[in-house]
Design a protein around this motif. Structure first.
Motif, PDB file in Angstrom:
ATOM      1  N   GLY A 117       0.581   2.562  -8.009  1.00 15.31           N
ATOM      2  CA  GLY A 117       0.911   1.561  -7.132  1.00 15.31           C
ATOM      3  C   GLY A 117       0.595   2.263  -5.639  1.00 15.31           C
ATOM      4  N   CYS A 118       0.711   1.437  -4.392  1.00 18.79           N
ATOM      5  CA  CYS A 118       0.216   1.947  -3.073  1.00 18.79           C
ATOM      6  C   CYS A 118       0.827   1.145  -2.028  1.00 18.79           C
ATOM      7  CB  CYS A 118      -1.152   2.020  -3.135  1.00 18.79           C
ATOM      8  SG  CYS A 118      -1.978   2.503  -1.306  1.00 18.79           S
ATOM      9  N   ASN A 119       1.569   2.137  -1.183  1.00 22.17           N
ATOM     10  CA  ASN A 119       2.046   1.269  -0.029  1.00 22.17           C
ATOM     11  C   ASN A 119       0.963   0.748   1.317  1.00 22.17           C
ATOM     12  OD1 ASN A 119       4.456   1.437  -1.202  1.00 22.17           O
ATOM     13  ND2 ASN A 119       5.144   2.980   0.236  1.00 22.17           N
ATOM     14  N   HIS A 120      -0.296   1.137   1.131  1.00 17.78           N
ATOM     15  CA  HIS A 120      -1.003   0.985   1.981  1.00 17.78           C
ATOM     16  C   HIS A 120      -1.615  -0.628   1.698  1.00 17.78           C
ATOM     17  CE1 HIS A 120      -0.537   4.605   3.810  1.00 17.78           C
ATOM     18  NE2 HIS A 120      -0.881   5.088   2.418  1.00 17.78           N
ATOM     19  N   ARG A 121      -2.595  -1.043   2.787  1.00 16.45           N
ATOM     20  CA  ARG A 121      -3.288  -2.371   2.422  1.00 16.45           C
ATOM     21  C   ARG A 121      -4.231  -2.330   3.054  1.00 16.45           C
ATOM     22  NH1 ARG A 121       0.291  -2.205  -0.689  1.00 16.45           N
ATOM     23  NH2 ARG A 121       2.051  -3.736  -0.668  1.00 16.45           N
ATOM     24  N   CYS A 122      -5.406  -1.305   2.477  1.00 20.49           N
ATOM     25  CA  CYS A 122      -6.718  -1.166   3.166  1.00 20.49           C
ATOM     26  C   CYS A 122      -7.313  -2.778   2.918  1.00 20.49           C
ATOM     27  CB  CYS A 122      -7.520  -0.126   2.226  1.00 20.49           C
ATOM     28  SG  CYS A 122      -6.479   1.367   2.608  1.00 20.49           S
ATOM     29  N   SER A 123      -8.051  -3.202   3.795  1.00 19.95           N
ATOM     30  CA  SER A 123      -8.671  -4.443   3.741  1.00 19.95           C
ATOM     31  C   SER A 123      -9.685  -4.637   2.902  1.00 19.95           C
ATOM     32  CB  SER A 123      -9.264  -4.848   5.170  1.00 19.95           C
ATOM     33  OG  SER A 123     -10.223  -3.909   5.580  1.00 19.95           O
ATOM     34  N   PHE A 124     -10.207  -3.554   2.387  1.00 25.54           N
ATOM     35  CA  PHE A 124     -11.397  -3.778   1.018  1.00 25.54           C
ATOM     36  C   PHE A 124     -10.888  -3.813  -0.298  1.00 25.54           C
ATOM     37  CE2 PHE A 124     -11.325   0.732   2.557  1.00 25.54           C
ATOM     38  CZ  PHE A 124     -11.171   1.243   1.536  1.00 25.54           C
ATOM     39  N   CYS A 125      -9.529  -3.412  -0.300  1.00 23.90           N
ATOM     40  CA  CYS A 125      -9.048  -3.267  -1.717  1.00 23.90           C
ATOM     41  C   CYS A 125      -7.986  -3.971  -2.203  1.00 23.90           C
ATOM     42  CB  CYS A 125      -8.490  -1.689  -1.612  1.00 23.90           C
ATOM     43  SG  CYS A 125      -7.464  -1.007  -3.074  1.00 23.90           S
ATOM     44  N   ILE A 126      -8.068  -4.504  -3.569  1.00 24.00           N
ATOM     45  CA  ILE A 126      -6.973  -5.082  -4.086  1.00 24.00           C
ATOM     46  C   ILE A 126      -5.899  -4.622  -5.010  1.00 24.00           C
ATOM     47  CG2 ILE A 126      -8.240  -7.547  -3.672  1.00 24.00           C
ATOM     48  CD1 ILE A 126      -9.142  -7.160  -6.805  1.00 24.00           C
ATOM     49  N   ILE A 127      -6.106  -3.233  -4.882  1.00 24.05           N
ATOM     50  CA  ILE A 127      -4.976  -2.469  -5.734  1.00 24.05           C
ATOM     51  C   ILE A 127      -3.626  -2.886  -5.540  1.00 24.05           C
ATOM     52  CG2 ILE A 127      -4.246  -0.348  -6.591  1.00 24.05           C
ATOM     53  CD1 ILE A 127      -7.163   0.647  -6.621  1.00 24.05           C
ATOM     54  N   PRO A 128      -3.123  -2.851  -4.315  1.00 21.91           N
ATOM     55  CA  PRO A 128      -1.747  -2.947  -3.998  1.00 21.91           C
ATOM     56  C   PRO A 128      -1.233  -4.303  -4.786  1.00 21.91           C
ATOM     57  CG  PRO A 128      -2.588  -2.125  -2.212  1.00 21.91           C
ATOM     58  CD  PRO A 128      -3.761  -2.461  -3.097  1.00 21.91           C
ATOM     59  N   SER A 129      -2.296  -5.560  -4.713  1.00 17.52           N
ATOM     60  CA  SER A 129      -1.702  -6.709  -4.945  1.00 17.52           C
ATOM     61  C   SER A 129      -1.760  -6.788  -6.501  1.00 17.52           C
ATOM     62  CB  SER A 129      -2.931  -7.618  -4.586  1.00 17.52           C
ATOM     63  OG  SER A 129      -4.113  -7.687  -5.190  1.00 17.52           O
ATOM     64  N   VAL A 155      -6.085  12.532  -2.419  1.00 10.89           N
ATOM     65  CA  VAL A 155      -5.066  13.144  -1.202  1.00 10.89           C
ATOM     66  C   VAL A 155      -5.721  12.608   0.253  1.00 10.89           C
ATOM     67  CG1 VAL A 155      -4.501  15.327  -0.013  1.00 10.89           C
ATOM     68  CG2 VAL A 155      -4.935  15.086  -2.346  1.00 10.89           C
ATOM     69  N   TYR A 156      -4.793  12.057   0.827  1.00  6.33           N
ATOM     70  CA  TYR A 156      -4.941  11.421   2.038  1.00  6.33           C
ATOM     71  C   TYR A 156      -4.580  12.426   3.149  1.00  6.33           C
ATOM     72  CZ  TYR A 156      -6.193   7.102   0.421  1.00  6.33           C
ATOM     73  OH  TYR A 156      -7.049   5.968  -0.396  1.00  6.33           O
ATOM     74  N   PRO A 157      -5.442  12.589   4.342  1.00  6.84           N
ATOM     75  CA  PRO A 157      -5.164  13.750   5.142  1.00  6.84           C
ATOM     76  C   PRO A 157      -3.786  13.345   6.140  1.00  6.84           C
ATOM     77  CG  PRO A 157      -7.024  12.191   5.949  1.00  6.84           C
ATOM     78  CD  PRO A 157      -6.524  11.672   4.645  1.00  6.84           C
ATOM     79  N   LYS A 182      -8.295  -0.818   7.907  1.00  8.69           N
ATOM     80  CA  LYS A 182      -6.791  -0.590   7.738  1.00  8.69           C
ATOM     81  C   LYS A 182      -6.446   0.647   6.975  1.00  8.69           C
ATOM     82  CE  LYS A 182      -5.122  -5.225   8.209  1.00  8.69           C
ATOM     83  NZ  LYS A 182      -5.073  -6.272   7.272  1.00  8.69           N
ATOM     84  N   ARG A 183      -7.425   1.659   7.220  1.00 11.43           N
ATOM     85  CA  ARG A 183      -7.129   2.900   6.711  1.00 11.43           C
ATOM     86  C   ARG A 183      -5.847   3.756   7.125  1.00 11.43           C
ATOM     87  NH1 ARG A 183      -8.556   3.794   1.836  1.00 11.43           N
ATOM     88  NH2 ARG A 183      -9.164   5.886   2.123  1.00 11.43           N
ATOM     89  N   PRO A 184      -5.364   4.470   6.184  1.00  8.82           N
ATOM     90  CA  PRO A 184      -3.946   5.136   6.631  1.00  8.82           C
ATOM     91  C   PRO A 184      -4.546   6.768   7.246  1.00  8.82           C
ATOM     92  CG  PRO A 184      -4.603   5.465   4.114  1.00  8.82           C
ATOM     93  CD  PRO A 184      -5.468   4.671   4.828  1.00  8.82           C
ATOM     94  N   SER A 188      -3.408   9.766  -8.696  1.00  5.85           N
ATOM     95  CA  SER A 188      -2.504   8.665  -8.272  1.00  5.85           C
ATOM     96  C   SER A 188      -3.258   7.667  -7.290  1.00  5.85           C
ATOM     97  CB  SER A 188      -1.183   9.131  -7.461  1.00  5.85           C
ATOM     98  OG  SER A 188      -1.629   9.880  -6.340  1.00  5.85           O
ATOM     99  N   GLN A 189      -2.750   6.687  -6.761  1.00  5.75           N
ATOM    100  CA  GLN A 189      -3.601   6.070  -5.902  1.00  5.75           C
ATOM    101  C   GLN A 189      -3.615   6.776  -4.460  1.00  5.75           C
ATOM    102  OE1 GLN A 189      -5.261   3.692  -6.845  1.00  5.75           O
ATOM    103  NE2 GLN A 189      -4.138   3.149  -8.622  1.00  5.75           N
ATOM    104  N   ASP A 190      -2.308   7.448  -4.237  1.00  5.75           N
ATOM    105  CA  ASP A 190      -2.053   8.284  -2.753  1.00  5.75           C
ATOM    106  C   ASP A 190      -1.226   9.569  -3.193  1.00  5.75           C
ATOM    107  OD1 ASP A 190      -1.600   8.823  -0.491  1.00  5.75           O
ATOM    108  OD2 ASP A 190      -0.689   6.849   0.169  1.00  5.75           O
TER     109      ASP A 190
HETATM  110  S1  SF4 Z   1      -7.770   2.126  -1.072  1.00  5.77           S
HETATM  111 FE1  SF4 Z   1      -6.304   3.314  -1.903  1.00  5.77          FE
HETATM  112  S2  SF4 Z   1      -4.856   3.653  -0.208  1.00  5.77           S
HETATM  113 FE2  SF4 Z   1      -6.332   1.808   0.252  1.00  5.77          FE
HETATM  114  S3  SF4 Z   1      -5.015   0.072  -0.592  1.00  5.77           S
HETATM  115 FE3  SF4 Z   1      -6.239   0.743  -2.188  1.00  5.77          FE
HETATM  116  S4  SF4 Z   1      -5.312   2.117  -3.377  1.00  5.77           S
HETATM  117 FE4  SF4 Z   1      -4.025   1.893  -1.274  1.00  5.77          FE
END
Ligand code: SF4
Length: 439
Positions: free
Chosen positions: A136-148, A229-231, A267-269, A180-182
């Motif tokens: 899982g992942c705590n971010h909510r990048c606008s192009f990604c649906i992994i967290p949902s 790895v996020y910077p 909405k990148r971290p 991992s996702q992050d």
């Molecule tokens: S792109 Fe990566 S960091 Fe962003 S919401 Fe999706 S899994 Fe999380």
């Protein structure tokens, strides 16, 4: 990968056997991905093939969690298209998959026939393995649906992760790929809780994890490679560990873009301007560092100037290995509502322009390797390597980067086998690969 491994481990533990073909099996389990539209199509096609050739199909994985057009129920998307599947489960549902297997193909009589090794069954070749540290992942990048689909970050206990790493090295693994996702966020969800391993307190934190993995790998002479790895600022502290040789000087950092406004829309971290400074600092701390990254070209609203900024970043940052996707909308992603969608041709054209720059950078980097002697992990060595072989250096992750092609040795006495570390001198660069001779 890990879900498939858990299911396979369980099946083997219960005495089931695996078949190489759909037709030869009592039933087929399809582990799906629902992240990008291409993967959805591929998964649905595979389910169709399995149904045609076998007829008894259980679907698991991310696509199994998706709802279709006619219902909000998880799994309805798969059922709408393939109504005859026996069962549909979402990701991380080993038990549900096993329950469905028990219903349709009851357990073999003697569950103790096939004893499973304590570390499970790995689908990757024996000499490298993936180590999943969180879900899982705590971010909510606008192009990604992994967290949902997968929810917020859940870090595995540090003790479990380190035990698994040691078991993998003990079983002969020479390269551990941390995924991992992050990866940088490891432990955030448990407030970096102190766990225990080998009788010692260890924090559930990226830096502590990396340091421990490096120490565990040392007696085995094995590699540890870090992915996703996020910077974040604390990643700077990993670089000295790389310079000391504790873990490979390789970072897979999914930047996705460089322009601060595009990153904001995504909405990148991470902050675009700071990323450049950070990369320069990293390279100062560890000149050997190889950076792999992925980018998206043609994101909604991307102006030509923003795209040019990305090309300039690519040149300046000298990303060693870069992949680029033309932006493609994903069903359910909030980026679909961002105004300024670009025509497909523009997205594709920008992707091609990006890749032209990326390939120039990569080709120059590979050319500069000619004459260097590298440690190479052997992935293929027919006839004990007498006909040459294929391996990878620290700069190449399996499946996604290039390889080192090893020429047949002059002396027939010089042999090698899969999983060996050899030393090889680079004699040429060839596309994304290097050509080398054993030394
Ligand atoms: S792109 Fe990566 S960091 Fe962003 S919401 Fe999706 S899994 Fe999380």
């Amino acid at each position: 990968m890990t879900d498939s491994e858990l299911i396979l481990t369980q099946l083997r533990a219960e005495g089931y056997e695996t078949s190489k073909t759909f037709a030869g099996a009592d039933l087929v389990i399809v582990n799906t991905c629902g992240f990008i539209d291409d993967a959805v199509k591929e998964s649905l096609d595979t389910i169709g093939e399995a149904l045609a050739e076998n007829g008894k199909v259980i679907v698991t994985g991310c696509l199994g969690a998706k709802a279709g057009a006619s219902s909000t129920d998880a799994g309805s998307l798969v059922r709408e298209i393939h109504p005859s599947v026996l069962a549909v489960t979402g990701p991380h549902a080993t038990q549900e998959v096993m329950d469905a297997v028990h219903t349709h193909v009851p357990k073999p009589h003697d569950p103790f026939i096939d004893l499973v090794p304590s570390f499970g069954v790995k689908l990757t070749p024996k000499h490298y393995a993936y180590l999943k540290i969180s879900e899982g992942c705590n971010h909510r990048c606008s192009f990604c649906i992994i967290p949902s689909m997968r929810g917020d970050l859940v870090s595995r206990p540090i003790g479990d992760v380190l035990n698994e790493a040691r078991a993998l090295f003990e079983s002969g693994v020479k390269e551990l790929l941390v995924i991992s996702q992050d990866t940088s966020a490891y432990g955030v969800d448990v407030k970096y809780r102190t766990g225990f391993w080998d009788g010692k307190p260890v924090k559930t934190k990226m830096l502590d994890l990396v340091a421990q993995l490096g120490e565990i790998a040392k007696p085995y002479g094995a590699w540890v490679r870090l992915h996703y790895v996020y910077p974040y600022p604390h990643v700077d502290e990993v670089l000295p560990m790389m310079a000391q040789g504790l873990v490979l000087p390789y970072l897979d950092v999914p930047f996705q873009h460089a322009h601060p406004d595009v990153l904001k829309r995504m909405k990148r971290p991470a902050n675009g301007e700071k990323n450049m400074e950070r990369i320069l600092r990293w390279r100062e701390a560890c000149p050997e560092l190889v950076i792999r990254s992925t980018f998206i070209a043609g994101f909604p609203g991307e102006t030509e100037a923003e795209f040019q900024y990305l090309l300039d970043f690519m040149q300046e940052a000298q990303i060693d290995r870069a992949g680029c996707f033309a932006y493609s909308p994903v069903e359910g992603a909030s980026a679909n509502d961002i105004p300024g969608a670009l025509p497909t041709e523009v997205r594709e054209e920008r992707r091609a322009r990006f890749m032209a720059v990326a390939e120039q950078v990569s080709a120059a980097k590979l050319q500069a390797r000619v004459g260097q002697t590298l440690q190479v992990l052997v992935d293929a060595a027919p006839a004990l390597g007498r006909k040459g072989g294929v391996g990878r250096s620290y700069a190449d992750a399996p499946e996604i980067d290039g390889t080192v092609k090893i020429l047949p040795p002059e002396k027939a006495s010089k042999t090698m086998k899969v999983g060996d570390f050899v030393r090889a001198r680079v004699v040429a660069a060839d596309g994304h690969d290097l050509v080398a001779t054993l030394v």
